[in-house]
Design an enzyme around this catalytic site. Structure first.
Site, mmCIF file in Angstrom:
data_model
loop_
_atom_site.group_PDB
_atom_site.id
_atom_site.type_symbol
_atom_site.label_atom_id
_atom_site.label_comp_id
_atom_site.label_asym_id
_atom_site.label_seq_id
_atom_site.Cartn_x
_atom_site.Cartn_y
_atom_site.Cartn_z
ATOM 1 N N SER A 150 0.858 -1.192 0.000
ATOM 2 C CA SER A 150 0.000 0.000 0.000
ATOM 3 C C SER A 150 0.889 1.235 0.000
ATOM 4 C CB SER A 150 -0.864 -0.008 1.268
ATOM 5 O OG SER A 150 -1.556 1.220 1.425
ATOM 6 N N TYR A 163 -2.423 -1.572 10.152
ATOM 7 C CA TYR A 163 -2.416 -1.724 8.690
ATOM 8 C C TYR A 163 -1.073 -1.268 8.116
ATOM 9 C CZ TYR A 163 -4.023 -1.095 3.834
ATOM 10 O OH TYR A 163 -4.171 -1.162 2.473
HETATM 11 P P1 NAD Z 1 -11.553 -5.351 -0.709
HETATM 12 O O1 NAD Z 1 -12.012 -5.303 0.693
HETATM 13 O O2 NAD Z 1 -12.453 -4.857 -1.769
HETATM 14 O O3 NAD Z 1 -11.082 -6.812 -1.095
HETATM 15 C C1 NAD Z 1 -10.250 -7.556 -0.242
HETATM 16 C C2 NAD Z 1 -10.621 -9.016 -0.365
HETATM 17 O O4 NAD Z 1 -9.792 -9.753 0.532
HETATM 18 C C3 NAD Z 1 -12.085 -9.290 0.011
HETATM 19 O O5 NAD Z 1 -12.731 -10.003 -0.995
HETATM 20 C C4 NAD Z 1 -11.970 -10.071 1.294
HETATM 21 O O6 NAD Z 1 -12.997 -11.034 1.484
HETATM 22 C C5 NAD Z 1 -10.618 -10.756 1.132
HETATM 23 N N1 NAD Z 1 -10.081 -11.180 2.412
HETATM 24 C C6 NAD Z 1 -10.064 -10.489 3.580
HETATM 25 N N2 NAD Z 1 -9.548 -11.255 4.548
HETATM 26 C C7 NAD Z 1 -9.238 -12.464 4.004
HETATM 27 C C8 NAD Z 1 -8.673 -13.663 4.494
HETATM 28 N N3 NAD Z 1 -8.337 -13.798 5.786
HETATM 29 N N4 NAD Z 1 -8.486 -14.677 3.639
HETATM 30 C C9 NAD Z 1 -8.821 -14.551 2.328
HETATM 31 N N5 NAD Z 1 -9.374 -13.445 1.800
HETATM 32 C C10 NAD Z 1 -9.575 -12.412 2.628
HETATM 33 O O7 NAD Z 1 -10.185 -4.520 -0.722
HETATM 34 P P2 NAD Z 1 -9.292 -4.011 -1.951
HETATM 35 O O8 NAD Z 1 -9.337 -2.545 -1.943
HETATM 36 O O9 NAD Z 1 -9.581 -4.771 -3.198
HETATM 37 O O10 NAD Z 1 -7.856 -4.404 -1.384
HETATM 38 C C11 NAD Z 1 -7.061 -5.448 -1.939
HETATM 39 C C12 NAD Z 1 -5.647 -5.277 -1.408
HETATM 40 O O11 NAD Z 1 -5.149 -4.009 -1.815
HETATM 41 C C13 NAD Z 1 -5.560 -5.299 0.114
HETATM 42 O O12 NAD Z 1 -4.377 -5.958 0.501
HETATM 43 C C14 NAD Z 1 -5.484 -3.818 0.462
HETATM 44 O O13 NAD Z 1 -4.844 -3.590 1.689
HETATM 45 C C15 NAD Z 1 -4.673 -3.296 -0.700
HETATM 46 N N6 NAD Z 1 -4.824 -1.865 -0.917
HETATM 47 C C16 NAD Z 1 -6.010 -1.326 -1.289
HETATM 48 C C17 NAD Z 1 -6.102 0.050 -1.494
HETATM 49 C C18 NAD Z 1 -7.380 0.740 -1.928
HETATM 50 O O14 NAD Z 1 -7.389 1.975 -1.970
HETATM 51 N N7 NAD Z 1 -8.435 0.026 -2.256
HETATM 52 C C19 NAD Z 1 -4.976 0.854 -1.310
HETATM 53 C C20 NAD Z 1 -3.788 0.255 -0.925
HETATM 54 C C21 NAD Z 1 -3.709 -1.102 -0.750
#
Ligand code: NAD
Length: 267
Positions: A150, A163
């Site tokens: 991130s 986080y």
């Molecule tokens: P999201 O919440 O839309 O999707 C995350 C997915 O991970 C969900 O489907 C959830 O069910 C799954 N998940 C959660 N815990 C789990 C577990 N224990 N085992 C298996 N699956 C699990 O979030 P996103 O925005 O798509 O984020 C995806 C990745 O990107 C994450 O690692 C997040 O930290 C990172 N990220 C997102 C952003 C953003 O702005 N959206 C920014 C930086 C980093």
């Protein structure tokens, strides 16, 4: 009934590679699974969310599979590798994407239980993925692992104690694994999304388009496909000499603050 996926063109950059994408049921993981499949890969997407995960796999077509998977479970990880190997005969890539935000808390107000939970999923889950999948990659003579960290793993972002610590950990673990695994031709890199529109960030209500997110020099939130393109690049041979790298895909957020007068008309 799963639709047949058209055969990838001969020059597809991930043609017939077998790739595991965690957290593939929605958001960035679903976008990465779609993009990898469009680039020719066969994809095993995994998640806790079974209905959504099966639906994503169904939309991609018969080159995609779904398996329920908790990234904090070593048994589940073993089942994922066994499933991918049985379905595709090999594993070439892993996208460690699953994660939770854990909410926003000042460091003095985050409970130890919340801190441990987010580190368990966002960092230990990535470690378990590396541990479990690397032998399969070695067995193929190499592969590529993309760890989704991130912007919060590149700077100190207030309110992200657990986080941010987990995402800084992912960045460090990526470099350690890259150094250890280079001789096995396993590349390991991290992607650092900025503010991207997904279910994780929807509650923030940030408007789309120019000016919607002035915290970044580009002034807007990103789209999941913009992260997926970076993931496909790192999985592919276009990144053959890239390992241990951290790729910020964040509209310039971590490069520095946006200038007060972006066009510098009155310099
Ligand atoms: P999201 O919440 O839309 O999707 C995350 C997915 O991970 C969900 O489907 C959830 O069910 C799954 N998940 C959660 N815990 C789990 C577990 N224990 N085992 C298996 N699956 C699990 O979030 P996103 O925005 O798509 O984020 C995806 C990745 O990107 C994450 O690692 C997040 O930290 C990172 N990220 C997102 C952003 C953003 O702005 N959206 C920014 C930086 C980093």
């Amino acid at each position: 009934m799963t639709a047949p996926t058209p055969a990838p063109p001969p020059d597809a950059v991930l043609r017939d590679r077998a790739v595991i994408v965690t957290g593939g049921a929605r958001g960035l993981g679903a976008a990465a699974a779609h993009a990898a499949a469009a680039a020719g890969a066969r994809v095993l997407l995994t998640d806790l969310l079974e209905e959504e995960g099966r639906a994503v796999a169904g939309r991609i077509g018969d080159r995609a599979r779904f398996l329920r998977h908790d990234v904090t479970s070593e048994d589940d990880w073993r089942a994922v590798v066994a499933h991918a190997t049985a379905a595709f005969g090999r594993v070439d890539g892993l996208v460690n994407n699953a994660g939770i935000s854990g909410g926003s808390h000042p460091v003095t107000e985050q409970t130890a239980a919340d801190f441990r939970r987010v580190v368990d999923i966002d960092l230990t889950g990535v470690f378990l993925g590396l541990r479990t999948v690397v032998p399969a990659l070695r067995g193929n003579g190499g592969g590529s692992i993309v760890n989704v960290s991130s912007a919060a793993g590149l700077m100190g972002l207030a309110g992200t104690a657990g986080y941010g610590a987990a995402k800084w950990g992912v960045r460090g673990l990526t470099k350690i694994a890259a150094v250890e695994l280079a001789a096995d031709r396993v590349r390991v890199n991290s992607v650092h999304p900025g503010m991207i529109r997904t279910p994780m960030t929807a509650h923030l209500g940030i408007p789309d388009g120019e000016g919607g997110y002035p915290a970044t020099p580009m002034g807007r939130v990103g789209a999941p496909g913009e992260i997926a393109d970076a993931v496909v690049f790192l999985l592919s041979d276009a990144a053959a000499y890239v390992t241990g790298a951290e790729l910020a895909v964040d509209g310039g957020w971590t490069a520095g603050p946006a200038p007060r007068n972006p066009r510098q008309e009155d310099r």
